[in-house]
Design a protein around this motif. Sequence first.
Motif, PDB file in Angstrom:
ATOM      1  N   SER A  85     -28.561  -2.460  25.785  1.00  0.00           N
ATOM      2  CA  SER A  85     -28.787  -3.795  26.350  1.00  0.00           C
ATOM      3  C   SER A  85     -30.149  -3.840  27.036  1.00  0.00           C
ATOM      4  CB  SER A  85     -27.693  -4.153  27.360  1.00  0.00           C
ATOM      5  OG  SER A  85     -26.442  -4.244  26.706  1.00  0.00           O
ATOM      6  N   ILE A  86     -31.016  -4.729  26.514  1.00  0.00           N
ATOM      7  CA  ILE A  86     -32.373  -4.872  27.033  1.00  0.00           C
ATOM      8  C   ILE A  86     -32.477  -6.210  27.757  1.00  0.00           C
ATOM      9  CG2 ILE A  86     -34.823  -4.920  26.408  1.00  0.00           C
ATOM     10  CD1 ILE A  86     -32.680  -3.829  23.664  1.00  0.00           C
ATOM     11  N   PRO A  87     -32.861  -6.224  29.026  1.00  0.00           N
ATOM     12  CA  PRO A  87     -33.031  -7.509  29.714  1.00  0.00           C
ATOM     13  C   PRO A  87     -34.140  -8.323  29.040  1.00  0.00           C
ATOM     14  CG  PRO A  87     -33.206  -5.669  31.262  1.00  0.00           C
ATOM     15  CD  PRO A  87     -33.176  -5.091  29.888  1.00  0.00           C
ATOM     16  N   ILE A  88     -33.919  -9.628  28.931  1.00  0.00           N
ATOM     17  CA  ILE A  88     -34.947 -10.522  28.396  1.00  0.00           C
ATOM     18  C   ILE A  88     -35.104 -11.708  29.337  1.00  0.00           C
ATOM     19  CG2 ILE A  88     -34.675  -9.835  25.973  1.00  0.00           C
ATOM     20  CD1 ILE A  88     -32.944 -12.343  25.537  1.00  0.00           C
ATOM     21  N   PRO A  89     -36.289 -12.338  29.345  1.00  0.00           N
ATOM     22  CA  PRO A  89     -36.497 -13.490  30.226  1.00  0.00           C
ATOM     23  C   PRO A  89     -35.469 -14.592  29.939  1.00  0.00           C
ATOM     24  CG  PRO A  89     -38.584 -12.727  29.334  1.00  0.00           C
ATOM     25  CD  PRO A  89     -37.506 -11.974  28.611  1.00  0.00           C
ATOM     26  N   HIS A  90     -35.009 -15.243  30.996  1.00  0.00           N
ATOM     27  CA  HIS A  90     -33.997 -16.298  30.892  1.00  0.00           C
ATOM     28  C   HIS A  90     -34.443 -17.376  29.901  1.00  0.00           C
ATOM     29  CE1 HIS A  90     -30.732 -18.897  32.034  1.00  0.00           C
ATOM     30  NE2 HIS A  90     -31.591 -19.875  32.262  1.00  0.00           N
ATOM     31  N   GLY A  91     -33.587 -17.680  28.961  1.00  0.00           N
ATOM     32  CA  GLY A  91     -33.834 -18.736  27.985  1.00  0.00           C
ATOM     33  C   GLY A  91     -34.762 -18.353  26.848  1.00  0.00           C
ATOM     34  N   PRO A  94     -35.864 -13.956  21.365  1.00  0.00           N
ATOM     35  CA  PRO A  94     -36.660 -12.908  20.745  1.00  0.00           C
ATOM     36  C   PRO A  94     -36.812 -13.147  19.243  1.00  0.00           C
ATOM     37  CG  PRO A  94     -34.465 -12.099  21.262  1.00  0.00           C
ATOM     38  CD  PRO A  94     -34.555 -13.485  21.811  1.00  0.00           C
ATOM     39  N   SER A  95     -37.939 -12.731  18.723  1.00  0.00           N
ATOM     40  CA  SER A  95     -38.200 -12.763  17.291  1.00  0.00           C
ATOM     41  C   SER A  95     -38.115 -11.333  16.791  1.00  0.00           C
ATOM     42  CB  SER A  95     -39.589 -13.352  17.022  1.00  0.00           C
ATOM     43  OG  SER A  95     -39.892 -13.268  15.649  1.00  0.00           O
ATOM     44  N   ILE A  96     -37.068 -11.023  16.038  1.00  0.00           N
ATOM     45  CA  ILE A  96     -36.799  -9.658  15.583  1.00  0.00           C
ATOM     46  C   ILE A  96     -37.588  -9.399  14.299  1.00  0.00           C
ATOM     47  CG2 ILE A  96     -35.017  -8.008  14.905  1.00  0.00           C
ATOM     48  CD1 ILE A  96     -34.671  -9.152  17.776  1.00  0.00           C
ATOM     49  N   SER A  97     -38.360  -8.313  14.285  1.00  0.00           N
ATOM     50  CA  SER A  97     -39.105  -7.971  13.075  1.00  0.00           C
ATOM     51  C   SER A  97     -38.492  -6.790  12.329  1.00  0.00           C
ATOM     52  CB  SER A  97     -40.576  -7.676  13.413  1.00  0.00           C
ATOM     53  OG  SER A  97     -40.665  -6.650  14.367  1.00  0.00           O
ATOM     54  N   ASP A  98     -37.749  -5.921  13.039  1.00  0.00           N
ATOM     55  CA  ASP A  98     -37.127  -4.770  12.390  1.00  0.00           C
ATOM     56  C   ASP A  98     -35.979  -4.291  13.266  1.00  0.00           C
ATOM     57  OD1 ASP A  98     -36.818  -2.720  10.452  1.00  0.00           O
ATOM     58  OD2 ASP A  98     -38.010  -1.337  11.681  1.00  0.00           O
ATOM     59  N   ASP A 104     -27.577  -9.037  19.097  1.00  0.00           N
ATOM     60  CA  ASP A 104     -27.006 -10.289  19.574  1.00  0.00           C
ATOM     61  C   ASP A 104     -27.708 -10.642  20.880  1.00  0.00           C
ATOM     62  OD1 ASP A 104     -25.069 -12.457  19.634  1.00  0.00           O
ATOM     63  OD2 ASP A 104     -24.106 -11.377  21.285  1.00  0.00           O
ATOM     64  N   VAL A 105     -28.055 -11.900  21.040  1.00  0.00           N
ATOM     65  CA  VAL A 105     -28.631 -12.363  22.298  1.00  0.00           C
ATOM     66  C   VAL A 105     -27.467 -12.811  23.183  1.00  0.00           C
ATOM     67  CG1 VAL A 105     -30.146 -14.036  23.405  1.00  0.00           C
ATOM     68  CG2 VAL A 105     -30.788 -13.053  21.191  1.00  0.00           C
ATOM     69  N   ASN A 106     -27.293 -12.145  24.310  1.00  0.00           N
ATOM     70  CA  ASN A 106     -26.233 -12.475  25.254  1.00  0.00           C
ATOM     71  C   ASN A 106     -26.852 -13.353  26.341  1.00  0.00           C
ATOM     72  OD1 ASN A 106     -24.378 -12.468  27.424  1.00  0.00           O
ATOM     73  ND2 ASN A 106     -23.485 -10.550  26.681  1.00  0.00           N
ATOM     74  N   ARG A 107     -26.753 -14.637  26.165  1.00  0.00           N
ATOM     75  CA  ARG A 107     -27.379 -15.589  27.092  1.00  0.00           C
ATOM     76  C   ARG A 107     -26.752 -15.517  28.492  1.00  0.00           C
ATOM     77  NH1 ARG A 107     -31.299 -17.103  24.426  1.00  0.00           N
ATOM     78  NH2 ARG A 107     -31.191 -17.972  22.353  1.00  0.00           N
ATOM     79  N   ALA A 108     -25.438 -15.271  28.562  1.00  0.00           N
ATOM     80  CA  ALA A 108     -24.764 -15.223  29.860  1.00  0.00           C
ATOM     81  C   ALA A 108     -25.299 -14.075  30.722  1.00  0.00           C
ATOM     82  CB  ALA A 108     -23.257 -15.071  29.668  1.00  0.00           C
ATOM     83  N   THR A 111     -29.488 -10.678  28.123  1.00  0.00           N
ATOM     84  CA  THR A 111     -29.856  -9.426  27.462  1.00  0.00           C
ATOM     85  C   THR A 111     -29.919  -9.604  25.953  1.00  0.00           C
ATOM     86  OG1 THR A 111     -27.536  -8.713  27.331  1.00  0.00           O
ATOM     87  CG2 THR A 111     -28.818  -7.941  29.231  1.00  0.00           C
ATOM     88  N   LEU A 112     -30.707  -8.744  25.344  1.00  0.00           N
ATOM     89  CA  LEU A 112     -30.692  -8.567  23.902  1.00  0.00           C
ATOM     90  C   LEU A 112     -29.866  -7.309  23.678  1.00  0.00           C
ATOM     91  CD1 LEU A 112     -31.632  -9.102  20.989  1.00  0.00           C
ATOM     92  CD2 LEU A 112     -33.700  -7.802  21.516  1.00  0.00           C
TER      93      LEU A 112
END
Length: 185
Positions: A85-91, A94-98, A104-108, A111-112
């Motif tokens: 689980s990688i934290p990502i900026p709220h909202g 991510p653009s997955i290239s590989d 799965d993007v867990n918006r709640a 995290t990615l």
Amino acid sequence: IKTHPKIDKKKFQSDSVISLKDASGSFPLSQPIGVLKWRIVSTNEDDIPLTINCWPSPNGNGTVDVNIEYELNDTRLELDNVIVSIPIPHGAQPSISDVDGVYDVNRARGTLDWEIQTIDDSNKNGSLDFSIPGSDAGAFFPVVVSFVCKRPYYDITVTGVTTPDGQEVDFSQLVSLVPDQYAVI
């Protein structure tokens, strides 16, 4: 390694036998009970069964390119249901290239979640590459890892169970290695 308070610690240390300190005592019948526990706490990277490397790199156009890699260090182990689980900026999207596995993007939780069904000797390396809007490379930490393993980290096994007078008893055991806390800071 810690034994239950009712266990004879000296006999365990000298003979690797788990027995009651007081032979007239007992544990409750038909109820599971832990009699031996162990844990490992280490700062030595050689003790880590799975290495995770996270490389965020701002690319100058308002996005960050992120590369996450895993490597199984202990090929005796087979890790199942691995989630990184990688934290990502709220909202942010991510653009997955590989990706080796699925994501799965867990918006709640913000995290990615990178999911790898099984990591073993035949699948001991993998990576996830993505880009995401932002400029703070530190925003992608801590990376949190979870998994299940049906083999203990150390080869500890129950070879038999006997009554105090030496009669063998049928028994079952459940072996599970689950990290209590596994984070890349």
